[in-house]
Design a protein around this motif. Structure first.
Motif: not given
Lengths: 188, 188
Positions: A105-130
């Protein structure tokens, strides 16, 4: 054989008879398992050969961030705890490999899947600072895994940590994961 | 010492007495120079030790693309030539290191500088299909350079290739380059 020159960003995970972390579980989530061992040592260098009595080792390198934006980086920096907190006596070591389709995949496609469609960073944020986290890159060393993520958390936060990894495994991004092992440890 | 496991994405650039490429120039653009040598060999593996009679070697790994979007990737694929064309008897090997400020930037900031403000990909496109290119990543191997770019072009395209590297060196992105050496070679 580890990389070319010494570097403080290099790490070796050594499973065997010694090390501060007692391995309580090694579970294959997808693909081939990693054999369990009594203990784990996390060495801050790229060991060139398996130490005597060790069962296996994996290498990784802390690198620059591939996906986070400035806004995310700033938000994460404000809440992410350091490794080595006295109360964080539980750890998870999660080696993971993504499939060829992901890497094509190209960079924009990987970013799209990782965050726009999977919320990887946003999900991780919910579990901080634990949970404290450090990501190690291994793919460009030809290792058996692409990444190793290392987490440290307090026993009281174990249920929240379980919810985090379960939430991530439900995402579209995880459909690209072809091998994953989940190793849990306790510092004693 | 090269990486952990054999991998077809690993390369070693060996400067010395042998190899198909004759070195015609080694010029430090910024920072410390690399010593000139009579010839260069490009080996498709990560050599663990400097071969006898060789003067220096550098390692690199072909990896996934860090910045190109799907549209750019498709456009590039349509026009980029392969390495090894019979007429492409000129080559350039350009090892380059970016500074700490670059590596501390977030992904969106690096992309913004690289393309929106420096047109790195768009400038490169203007010089296709004349020059074939392969990018090798070295930073996460602890090598002295972060990247090595290898170009092959026909003698008649040499002026156009000069214009390409000059245009890139004028960009905002290049303000983050702290070391760069430009090695030119001829296959004879």
């Amino acid at each position: 054989m580890p990389p070319t020159h010494p570097n403080s960003r290099f790490f070796t995970f050594v499973a065997g008879e010694t090390g501060p972390w007692r391995m309580v579980e090694s579970r294959a989530i997808r693909g081939q398992a990693l054999p369990p061992a009594p203990r784990l040592d996390l060495v801050n260098s790229a060991l060139p050969a398996l130490p005597p009595q060790a069962q296996w080792m994996l290498h990784g390198c802390v690198s620059h961030e591939r996906y986070v934006t400035r806004a995310e980086k700033t938000a994460l920096a404000a809440v992410q705890p350091p490794l080595g907190r006295a109360e964080a006596t539980c750890a998870a070591m999660i080696p993971l490999t993504k499939n060829a389709a992901w890497w094509h995949l190209a960079q924009d496609e990987r970013r799209e899947i990782l965050e726009a469609r999977s919320s990887h960073i946003a999900i991780g944020m919910q579990y901080l600072p634990a949970s404290a986290r450090r990501l190690h890159h291994c793919r460009d060393w030809g290792e058996p895994f692409d990444f190793i993520t290392w987490f440290e958390y307090a026993p009281a936060d174990a249920p929240r940590f379980e919810a985090l990894v379960q939430a991530l495994r439900m995402t579209e991004e995880w459909q690209y994961v072809e091998r994953e092992t989940d190793i849990r440890l306790v510092r004693d």
